[in-house]
Design a protein around this motif. Structure first.
Motif, PDB file in Angstrom:
ATOM      1  N   MET A   1      21.231   1.211  16.690  1.00  0.00           N
ATOM      2  CA  MET A   1      20.072   1.970  16.276  1.00  0.00           C
ATOM      3  C   MET A   1      18.951   0.991  15.954  1.00  0.00           C
ATOM      4  O   MET A   1      19.120   0.077  15.174  1.00  0.00           O
ATOM      5  CB  MET A   1      20.433   2.792  15.031  1.00  0.00           C
ATOM      6  N   LYS A   2      17.826   1.220  16.576  1.00  0.00           N
ATOM      7  CA  LYS A   2      16.670   0.370  16.331  1.00  0.00           C
ATOM      8  C   LYS A   2      16.048   0.754  14.990  1.00  0.00           C
ATOM      9  O   LYS A   2      16.071   1.914  14.594  1.00  0.00           O
ATOM     10  CB  LYS A   2      15.651   0.522  17.454  1.00  0.00           C
ATOM     11  N   LYS A   3      15.487  -0.238  14.341  1.00  0.00           N
ATOM     12  CA  LYS A   3      14.885  -0.017  13.033  1.00  0.00           C
ATOM     13  C   LYS A   3      13.863   1.119  13.063  1.00  0.00           C
ATOM     14  O   LYS A   3      13.819   1.951  12.161  1.00  0.00           O
ATOM     15  CB  LYS A   3      14.251  -1.312  12.527  1.00  0.00           C
ATOM     16  N   SER A  53      26.647   5.636   5.176  1.00  0.00           N
ATOM     17  CA  SER A  53      27.277   6.047   6.428  1.00  0.00           C
ATOM     18  C   SER A  53      28.251   7.182   6.137  1.00  0.00           C
ATOM     19  O   SER A  53      28.995   7.133   5.155  1.00  0.00           O
ATOM     20  CB  SER A  53      28.017   4.850   7.034  1.00  0.00           C
ATOM     21  N   PRO A  54      28.258   8.222   6.986  1.00  0.00           N
ATOM     22  CA  PRO A  54      29.146   9.353   6.734  1.00  0.00           C
ATOM     23  C   PRO A  54      30.600   9.021   7.067  1.00  0.00           C
ATOM     24  O   PRO A  54      30.891   8.261   7.988  1.00  0.00           O
ATOM     25  CB  PRO A  54      28.614  10.427   7.682  1.00  0.00           C
ATOM     26  N   ILE A 101      20.559   6.872   6.991  1.00  0.00           N
ATOM     27  CA  ILE A 101      21.920   7.213   7.408  1.00  0.00           C
ATOM     28  C   ILE A 101      22.255   6.449   8.674  1.00  0.00           C
ATOM     29  O   ILE A 101      21.535   6.530   9.670  1.00  0.00           O
ATOM     30  CB  ILE A 101      22.057   8.738   7.652  1.00  0.00           C
ATOM     31  N   ARG A 102      23.355   5.721   8.639  1.00  0.00           N
ATOM     32  CA  ARG A 102      23.811   4.943   9.797  1.00  0.00           C
ATOM     33  C   ARG A 102      25.098   5.574  10.327  1.00  0.00           C
ATOM     34  O   ARG A 102      26.139   5.512   9.679  1.00  0.00           O
ATOM     35  CB  ARG A 102      24.054   3.484   9.391  1.00  0.00           C
ATOM     36  N   GLU A 109      30.916  -3.481  11.317  1.00  0.00           N
ATOM     37  CA  GLU A 109      29.457  -3.472  11.186  1.00  0.00           C
ATOM     38  C   GLU A 109      29.031  -2.982   9.797  1.00  0.00           C
ATOM     39  O   GLU A 109      28.056  -3.483   9.226  1.00  0.00           O
ATOM     40  CB  GLU A 109      28.834  -2.602  12.281  1.00  0.00           C
ATOM     41  N   MET A 110      29.765  -2.020   9.251  1.00  0.00           N
ATOM     42  CA  MET A 110      29.477  -1.556   7.898  1.00  0.00           C
ATOM     43  C   MET A 110      29.687  -2.695   6.905  1.00  0.00           C
ATOM     44  O   MET A 110      28.880  -2.905   5.995  1.00  0.00           O
ATOM     45  CB  MET A 110      30.354  -0.351   7.551  1.00  0.00           C
TER      46      MET A 110
END
Length: 165
Positions: A1-3, A53-54, A101-102, A109-110
């Motif tokens: 995901m790009k900023k 993050s969900p 939200i990621r 990565e988290m």
């Protein structure tokens, strides 16, 4: 995901889960700093959203992350960055907090997000850093089956800005 693709969303604080093994664990002596942060949030609002993050735990006791967890009825938010800001909101009695939200992150990565945000800010102890490295090594090994120790060290150096020496 790009900023530039990231959207700030309000999430319920009651659905946030604090990571009990995040890199920074020593909160002793920081109540004055938390009080000051809470006062600042109360007066000026939240300047930097948290990152979450969900996730949910399925019936087989497996962790489900990302898009699969986003709209699940048992979904919680894994706090990746912003524990002090969240605690400040709790101290002020707020029910919601602004969050990025990621959903695209793997567990490794988290952990990278947590590692970067915790090792480059307030002082982190050697014990906390050691535990974070050990946890990171375990997850790195899961995603990189035949890695060399030098690969892991390079990854850690990239995250922290420290040299391998």
């Amino acid at each position: 995901m790009k900023k530039e693709d990231r959207v700030i969303t309000k999430i319920k604080i009651e659905d946030i889960v604090f990571d009990t093994v995040q890199p920074r664990q020593n909160w002793n002596g920081s109540q004055d700093k938390l009080d000051a942060l809470s006062k600042d949030i109360g007066e000026n609002g939240l300047l930097y959203p948290i990152i979450a993050s969900p996730f949910y735990i399925n019936e087989d006791n497996e962790l489900v992350l990302g898009d699969k967890a986003l709209n699940h009825k048992k979904r919680k938010w894994w706090l990746l960055d912003g524990e002090r800001r969240t605690r400040g909101h709790i101290q002020l009695g707020f029910d919601e907090i602004d969050a990025i939200i990621r959903t695209e992150l793997t567990m490794l990565e988290m952990m990278k997000v947590q590692f970067i945000s915790n090792t480059k800010r307030l002082a982190i102890t050697i014990t906390e850093m050691s535990k974070a490295i050990s946890r990171y090594r375990d997850e790195y090994a899961k995603e990189n089956k035949d890695y060399k120790e030098s690969d892991l060290i390079d990854s850690l150096c990239e995250l922290t800005g420290y040299s391998p020496v």
